[in-house]
Design a protein around this motif. Structure first.
Motif, PDB file in Angstrom:
ATOM      1  N   CYS A  93       0.961  -1.106  -0.283  1.00  0.00           N
ATOM      2  CA  CYS A  93       0.126  -0.088   0.312  1.00  0.00           C
ATOM      3  C   CYS A  93       1.196   1.220  -0.029  1.00  0.00           C
ATOM      4  O   CYS A  93       1.978   1.170   0.494  1.00  0.00           O
ATOM      5  CB  CYS A  93      -1.699   0.090   0.854  1.00  0.00           C
ATOM      6  SG  CYS A  93      -0.203   0.330   2.651  1.00  0.00           S
ATOM      7  N   PHE A  97      -1.971   4.952   3.850  1.00  0.00           N
ATOM      8  CA  PHE A  97      -3.043   3.813   3.672  1.00  0.00           C
ATOM      9  C   PHE A  97      -2.526   3.871   5.105  1.00  0.00           C
ATOM     10  O   PHE A  97      -3.431   2.661   5.866  1.00  0.00           O
ATOM     11  CB  PHE A  97      -3.602   2.787   3.125  1.00  0.00           C
ATOM     12  CG  PHE A  97      -3.834   3.490   1.839  1.00  0.00           C
ATOM     13  CD1 PHE A  97      -5.293   3.496   1.489  1.00  0.00           C
ATOM     14  CD2 PHE A  97      -3.410   3.354   0.689  1.00  0.00           C
ATOM     15  CE1 PHE A  97      -5.668   3.758   0.029  1.00  0.00           C
ATOM     16  CE2 PHE A  97      -3.893   4.491  -0.604  1.00  0.00           C
ATOM     17  CZ  PHE A  97      -5.106   4.362  -0.675  1.00  0.00           C
ATOM     18  N   THR A 125       3.259   3.719  -6.156  1.00  0.00           N
ATOM     19  CA  THR A 125       1.949   2.732  -7.165  1.00  0.00           C
ATOM     20  C   THR A 125       1.987   2.023  -7.870  1.00  0.00           C
ATOM     21  O   THR A 125       1.682   0.907  -8.017  1.00  0.00           O
ATOM     22  CB  THR A 125       1.346   4.437  -7.495  1.00  0.00           C
ATOM     23  OG1 THR A 125       0.856   5.594  -6.975  1.00  0.00           O
ATOM     24  CG2 THR A 125       0.153   3.717  -8.323  1.00  0.00           C
ATOM     25  N   TYR A 143      -4.114   5.036  -4.377  1.00  0.00           N
ATOM     26  CA  TYR A 143      -4.486   6.321  -4.645  1.00  0.00           C
ATOM     27  C   TYR A 143      -4.149   6.555  -5.985  1.00  0.00           C
ATOM     28  O   TYR A 143      -3.475   7.319  -6.625  1.00  0.00           O
ATOM     29  CB  TYR A 143      -3.893   7.576  -3.673  1.00  0.00           C
ATOM     30  CG  TYR A 143      -4.461   8.315  -3.595  1.00  0.00           C
ATOM     31  CD1 TYR A 143      -6.017   8.750  -3.163  1.00  0.00           C
ATOM     32  CD2 TYR A 143      -3.882  10.099  -3.774  1.00  0.00           C
ATOM     33  CE1 TYR A 143      -7.136   9.465  -3.080  1.00  0.00           C
ATOM     34  CE2 TYR A 143      -4.692  11.248  -3.326  1.00  0.00           C
ATOM     35  CZ  TYR A 143      -6.803  10.798  -3.186  1.00  0.00           C
ATOM     36  OH  TYR A 143      -6.807  12.014  -2.555  1.00  0.00           O
ATOM     37  N   ASN A 144      -5.182   6.744  -6.353  1.00  0.00           N
ATOM     38  CA  ASN A 144      -5.384   7.479  -8.015  1.00  0.00           C
ATOM     39  C   ASN A 144      -4.627   6.926  -8.630  1.00  0.00           C
ATOM     40  O   ASN A 144      -3.842   7.550  -9.811  1.00  0.00           O
ATOM     41  CB  ASN A 144      -4.708   8.896  -7.795  1.00  0.00           C
ATOM     42  CG  ASN A 144      -5.149   9.619  -9.106  1.00  0.00           C
ATOM     43  OD1 ASN A 144      -6.734   8.958  -9.400  1.00  0.00           O
ATOM     44  ND2 ASN A 144      -4.383  10.158 -10.187  1.00  0.00           N
ATOM     45  N   SER A 156     -13.689   0.995  -4.296  1.00  0.00           N
ATOM     46  CA  SER A 156     -13.232   2.365  -4.715  1.00  0.00           C
ATOM     47  C   SER A 156     -14.027   3.284  -4.898  1.00  0.00           C
ATOM     48  O   SER A 156     -15.166   2.959  -3.921  1.00  0.00           O
ATOM     49  CB  SER A 156     -12.927   2.484  -6.033  1.00  0.00           C
ATOM     50  OG  SER A 156     -14.175   2.630  -7.131  1.00  0.00           O
ATOM     51  N   GLN A 159     -11.995  10.485  -2.597  1.00  0.00           N
ATOM     52  CA  GLN A 159     -11.236  10.679  -1.399  1.00  0.00           C
ATOM     53  C   GLN A 159     -10.388  11.759  -2.059  1.00  0.00           C
ATOM     54  O   GLN A 159      -9.229  11.880  -1.957  1.00  0.00           O
ATOM     55  CB  GLN A 159     -10.502   9.456  -0.896  1.00  0.00           C
ATOM     56  CG  GLN A 159     -10.942   8.794  -0.341  1.00  0.00           C
ATOM     57  CD  GLN A 159     -11.317   8.703   1.144  1.00  0.00           C
ATOM     58  OE1 GLN A 159     -10.720   9.858   1.173  1.00  0.00           O
ATOM     59  NE2 GLN A 159     -12.107   7.859   1.891  1.00  0.00           N
ATOM     60  N   SER A 266      -9.413   6.526  -4.369  1.00  0.00           N
ATOM     61  CA  SER A 266      -8.026   5.160  -3.496  1.00  0.00           C
ATOM     62  C   SER A 266      -8.817   4.463  -4.018  1.00  0.00           C
ATOM     63  O   SER A 266     -10.021   4.331  -4.062  1.00  0.00           O
ATOM     64  CB  SER A 266      -8.166   5.425  -1.933  1.00  0.00           C
ATOM     65  OG  SER A 266     -10.403   5.075  -1.042  1.00  0.00           O
ATOM     66  N   ALA A 293     -10.613   4.554   4.396  1.00  0.00           N
ATOM     67  CA  ALA A 293     -10.124   5.418   2.852  1.00  0.00           C
ATOM     68  C   ALA A 293     -11.048   4.784   1.919  1.00  0.00           C
ATOM     69  O   ALA A 293     -11.056   5.402   0.587  1.00  0.00           O
ATOM     70  CB  ALA A 293      -8.998   4.579   2.349  1.00  0.00           C
TER      71      ALA A 293
END
Length: 298
Positions: A93, A97, A125, A143-144, A156, A159, A266, A293
């Motif tokens: 993660c 997070f 990511t 995230y994204n 999803s 956020q 997210s 999240a």
């Protein structure tokens, strides 16, 4: 044999795979050569910087990964037939997070399932997507993230990125979202330029012909929180990263109206087509229901 080949594809070299498996490099090479002889075609392209799979090699690697996944499912089922609730769930993660994962996710789950252990890795990511796709992670949280052909998003939630202010910041409460450029003259904690959130901010800056002032640049979300609480400047983070501070009243958050920043999501990620061991499935459901999240923001 398949284990050696899959490790080599993941590591990108025979030597690195041998180190990971704690065997001699010659043993790994020998197994791969025997596989190539058996299938009648090369499985790896060998170069000065390592190896990459051929088209046939990719097919073999996908088969090997499916087989490894099925072995985990079988082992899990056999344990449950013996009445044993145990196993290890591997989670990759983003750093943002981690607090949410521990406080809202793992703490309660661990109490209910004391035999299940967790291996948590903080990564970029790209690292999260690669780990999930290659079977090194059971669950990913990003995230994204961009689309990936071997990874699917199972949950999803929107956020948005918020402007995060010290509790005594002079800005008055607003009736609605404000543009990012509102904070162009203030010292800020920013993520590094290779971070996806920072790149989104950069696009908004370029479109509006302004630049944020970086007083702190760091990939540490904990450092961002401390920086803002100390009154050294402002920051830009999603709500789940600062949920504890908002509840405690040590930080303030202001929504941003820029679409690129207000529609970020997210994601809870799995490898496409994978069957999950029971421990992983239960934890996945728990995280989807409990983590801040993955609860949509109005």
């Amino acid at each position: 044999m398949l284990k050696y080949f899959l490790a080599t594809v993941r590591a990108g070299s025979v030597r690195a795979a041998a180190e990971h498996l704690n065997v001699a490099a010659s043993a790994v090479s020998r197994q791969i050569i025997e596989m190539e002889t058996a299938v009648g075609q090369p499985l790896l392209e060998r170069g000065p910087r390592g190896v990459v799979p051929t088209e046939a090699g990719r097919a073999v690697a996908e088969h090997a990964q499916r087989q490894a996944d099925e072995m985990l499912v079988l082992a899990d089922r056999l344990r449950r037939l013996q009445g044993v609730e145990e196993g290890t769930v591997r989670i990759f993660c983003g750093g943002g997070f981690l607090v949410d994962l521990l406080d809202q996710g793992l703490a309660a789950f661990a109490a209910d399932y004391p035999g299940i252990t967790f291996k948590v890795t903080s990564s970029t990511t790209d690292g999260i997507l690669a780990a999930v796709a290659q079977g090194e992670a059971d669950i990913g949280m990003a995230y994204n993230p961009p689309a990936h052909p071997d990874v699917r998003s199972v949950v999803s939630a929107r956020q948005p990125i918020l402007a995060v202010l010290p509790i005594h910041h002079p800005m008055r409460p607003t009736a609605g979202p404000v543009p990012l450029r509102t904070f162009a003259s203030e010292p800020a904690a920013l993520l590094p330029m290779d971070h996806g959130v920072r790149q989104l901010q950069g696009r908004v800056e370029a479109a509006g012909d302004f630049r944020l002032i970086a007083r702190l640049e760091s990939g540490s979300f904990e450092l961002h929180r401390r920086f803002i609480e100390a009154g050294l400047g402002i920051g830009f983070l999603p709500r789940f990263v600062i949920a504890g501070e908002l509840k405690a009243g040590t930080l303030r958050a202001v929504p941003l109206q820029d679409t690129l920043l207000s529609e970020v999501r997210s994601h809870l990620l799995l490898r496409s087509g994978r069957r999950l061991p029971e421990a992983t499935r239960r934890l996945l459901d728990h995280l989807a229901q409990r983590l801040s999240a993955f609860q949509p923001v109005p």
